[in-house]
Design a protein around this motif. Structure first.
Motif, short mmCIF file in Angstrom:
data_model
loop_
_atom_site.label_atom_id
_atom_site.label_comp_id
_atom_site.label_asym_id
_atom_site.label_seq_id
_atom_site.Cartn_x
_atom_site.Cartn_y
_atom_site.Cartn_z
N ASN A 210 32.34 52.72 17.26
CA ASN A 210 31.60 51.68 17.99
C ASN A 210 32.51 50.82 18.86
O ASN A 210 32.11 50.38 19.94
N GLY A 211 33.73 50.58 18.38
CA GLY A 211 34.66 49.80 19.20
C GLY A 211 34.88 50.46 20.55
O GLY A 211 35.07 49.79 21.57
N LEU A 254 29.52 41.54 16.87
CA LEU A 254 29.98 42.02 15.57
C LEU A 254 29.26 43.32 15.29
O LEU A 254 28.04 43.40 15.43
N SER A 255 30.02 44.34 14.93
CA SER A 255 29.39 45.63 14.67
C SER A 255 29.48 45.97 13.19
O SER A 255 30.51 45.75 12.56
N GLY A 256 28.38 46.53 12.65
CA GLY A 256 28.35 46.85 11.24
C GLY A 256 28.01 45.60 10.46
O GLY A 256 27.98 44.49 10.99
N LEU A 304 25.40 43.84 15.68
CA LEU A 304 24.89 45.20 15.90
C LEU A 304 24.84 45.97 14.61
O LEU A 304 25.69 45.80 13.74
N PRO A 305 23.85 46.89 14.48
CA PRO A 305 23.88 47.80 13.34
C PRO A 305 25.12 48.68 13.43
O PRO A 305 25.65 48.92 14.51
N GLY A 306 25.58 49.17 12.29
CA GLY A 306 26.83 49.93 12.27
C GLY A 306 26.72 51.37 12.76
O GLY A 306 27.69 51.94 13.26
N HIS A 307 25.54 51.99 12.63
CA HIS A 307 25.39 53.38 13.06
C HIS A 307 25.64 53.51 14.55
O HIS A 307 25.07 52.75 15.35
N LEU A 377 24.42 59.40 14.51
CA LEU A 377 25.00 60.55 15.19
C LEU A 377 25.36 60.27 16.64
O LEU A 377 24.49 60.11 17.48
N ILE A 378 26.64 60.22 16.94
CA ILE A 378 27.09 60.02 18.32
C ILE A 378 26.73 61.24 19.17
O ILE A 378 26.47 61.13 20.36
N SER A 379 26.69 62.42 18.54
CA SER A 379 26.42 63.64 19.30
C SER A 379 25.06 63.59 19.98
O SER A 379 24.88 64.18 21.04
N THR A 380 24.10 62.85 19.41
CA THR A 380 22.78 62.76 20.05
C THR A 380 22.91 62.06 21.41
O THR A 380 22.20 62.37 22.34
#
Lengths: 411, 411
Positions: A210-211, A254-256, A304-307, A377-380
């Protein structure tokens, strides 16, 4: 802290408009540096553009009445009295029966009211044969036809695109007052997150994707990004680091740590950073429900949500308008790309779903193919080119339905 | 020099694909600098993502069979044997009749095949009441579900968006081989053009608007722009300056001087810069007919029409694919924004017209309102948000027709 009801997407946008105000200082920028900045002043037109009558074509300045009745078979004859040089005033004025050569963009002699294109006449040693009659005003760009002195050119809150910079340049305006662009600070939270440089993460650990995605989106929008590293699951440490970073930036991400699990203290940390605090805690959206939005002394904070895919969807949908608002820009993003969806998409009533889609064309029609996958899934996202909204009141979309696509930047 | 037939828009695009090849050197960039660069290598997945089974929710790892038949009225009972910490391996494995707390993203114990969400159970001092039966695999992100080891991740020629950078980050790949971004050189030509800083242009003179609009478009696409100033109408001087600038840049833009008027020597200058030379001289398009496209020893050269709106239309349509090609990126721009046109637009058969449009929404439908005006008018662009193509074989579009809109960047 008050209890928060999950907000709809529409309510969230309304709350952003209510809660987030322009906070960025006004700075002066030269036109060369001003691309994509938001104007902090109204700008009036101080000079007509053009401020002289210009020819729209290569041709001969004439009085239109001298061409009336002329045709291929019945040419008119005019005396060529000279030539207008680019950037200069005409060498003399024009009388009836006369013509003067004017190149495209050249100044039209005062007594001339129209220009015969070179294609429609022939200059035989100073005798001009005109093969076509023209109307008064034809091929002449009149004074102020582009910009009229005294009218407003650009209003405060306009984002400066290339065309706005061109219009300013035409006026000789080489410096403008704009809102400074935001500096965005970012912290990844979570005991499982390790820096992307980590060669071999231990089992259970995961690199800080995410960063990278959030940072690149911030940079893509033209803003400065400060990645302040990873904070372990430690409320006090997160509070300390968040407070220190917030002082240096205009917006904190803030993430996660925004899930509703037992370790959910990030809402407390965010609430502690300043007033009025959290205004959204949970959005009826998929993916991305556990999102936190807050304002601390004017500065927006986004939990932010972590996914990875959730974080990207939420950032795209809400961070962009938030960063627009603090710059005094509140125009809505226009979302009019249309395509036919290739599969049925069910949706839970009362929740807005965002489906990632790949686009393709067939027989002149655009299609959006859903890329399914969990929100981690980052691949999506790698396979996708945009998001399709499945609105809450609706109960899904059917294969073949036309849907609106929110396109990602192409870079 | 051979005689050139005016090309259609489609022929022009085909010639660009044939004539323009990747010429930019391959460089190494860290992920933090690689946004929007075009990948110069294939990248394979070297680690599964995730490389351990992760929980998609906050909940309890169980064996799904232990939940079969349970419901709100008939809960199942399991023994809670511990808790998985984020980023760590589980403290022990799981047997039948047991459950273990796992936070979102936490590692799932090996013998567990599914996660019961916290919402569907209650932990009463170590005795877990389960109120819902779940299927094997539910709420578990399996190994390689996002990225599978050995498969291709990204192919050569991919432009790196935030999501591609995220996928690379997930692999711990922190440096990539990419094509260097192009440096674009620019010269304005014309005796009438004066620098934008000019306080009071003489009658007949005009400020260098194109230098600003074209420069800003180049910068908007992320490329370096060198404005080499204004050259008067002097063939030798233009040839000298063009030659010197072309040596320093990857693509050369000349603005103005491409009309078919008597002073049209820019095609000679462009032809003199290198082989194979000019491949398009004139496009059946409005605005922008007098456009020149050339290649000199691999480097593309674009002769733009001098009128501001023509220059912007041509640059948007053709410079972008040309600059993409020299970076090894040849994907077509997807153009699927649709709107209903609000006025009849006549068009000349055999010519492709590009109409500038403003967009607005009414009762959920998008409309494109044509902004008419001569091609010299920058104001038409300031009022617009995109271009609508009126294709050549067609004889115009009728009010209410659906049209495709090529959106400008929003900034």
């Amino acid at each position: 802290m008050e209890f928060f009801k999950v907000k709809t997407v529409e309510e969230t946008y309304q709350l952003i408009k209510q809660q987030i105000k322009p906070i960025l200082p006004i700075v002066k920028k030269s036109l060369y540096e001003a691309l994509h900045f938001v104007l902090a002043e109204d700008i009036y037109i101080k000079e007509n553009v053009p401020n002289f009558r210009r020819s729209a074509v290569d041709g001969y300045a004439v009085k239109a009445s001298d061409t009336f009745g002329t045709s291929e078979s019945m040419p008119g004859f005019l005396t060529v009295t000279g030539e207008v040089k680019m950037g200069k005033t005409p060498p003399c004025d024009l009388s009836f029966g006369e013509a003067m050569y004017v190149p495209t963009g050249g100044m039209v002699p005062e007594a001339s009211d129209s220009i015969v294109m070179v294609e429609h006449c022939e200059d035989l040693n100073g005798l001009l044969n005109v093969f076509k009659q023209i109307a008064p005003g034809e091929n002449v760009i009149s004074i102020g036809e582009d910009l009229v002195e005294g009218e407003i050119l650009l209003t405060k809150g306009t984002r400066l695109r290339p065309q706005e910079l061109g219009a300013l340049a035409s006026q000789g305006i080489i410096e403008v007052s704009v809102y400074r662009k935001p500096v965005v600070g970012y912290i990844s939270t979570g005991d499982e997150i390790v820096p992307i440089e980590t060669v071999k993460p231990a089992l259970g650990e995961i690199r800080d994707m995410n960063g990278m995605t959030i940072g690149a989106m911030v940079m893509e929008w033209g803003y400065e990004f400060i990645h302040d590293g990873i904070v372990q699951d430690d409320e006090q440490e997160l509070a300390k680091r968040s407070k220190a970073l917030l002082e240096k930036v205009d917006c904190l991400i803030l993430s996660g740590g925004s899930s509703v699990g037992t370790k959910d203290y990030s809402v407390n940390v965010i609430e502690s950073l300043g007033k009025p605090g959290v205004f959204v805690h949970g959005i009826s959206i998929k993916p991305g429900k556990p999102t936190i939005l807050a304002v601390a002394d004017g500065k927006p904070i986004i939990g932010l949500p972590g996914h990875p895919a959730s974080a990207m969807v939420i950032f795209q949908l809400f961070a962009r308008p938030i960063l627009n608002e603090i710059q005094g820009y509140s125009q809505e993003e226009k979302q009019l790309a249309k395509a036919r969806i290739t599969k049925n998409i069910p949706s839970a009533p009362g929740r807005t779903d965002y489906i990632r889609v790949r686009l393709f064309q067939e027989l002149g029609e655009w299609y959006a193919e859903p890329i399914f996958g969990k929100s981690s899934l980052i691949s999506t996202f790698v396979k996708s080119e945009g998001l399709v909204e499945v609105p809450a009141p609706n109960e899904g979309v059917q294969k073949g339905d036309q849907v609106l696509v929110r396109l990602f930047n192409k870079g």
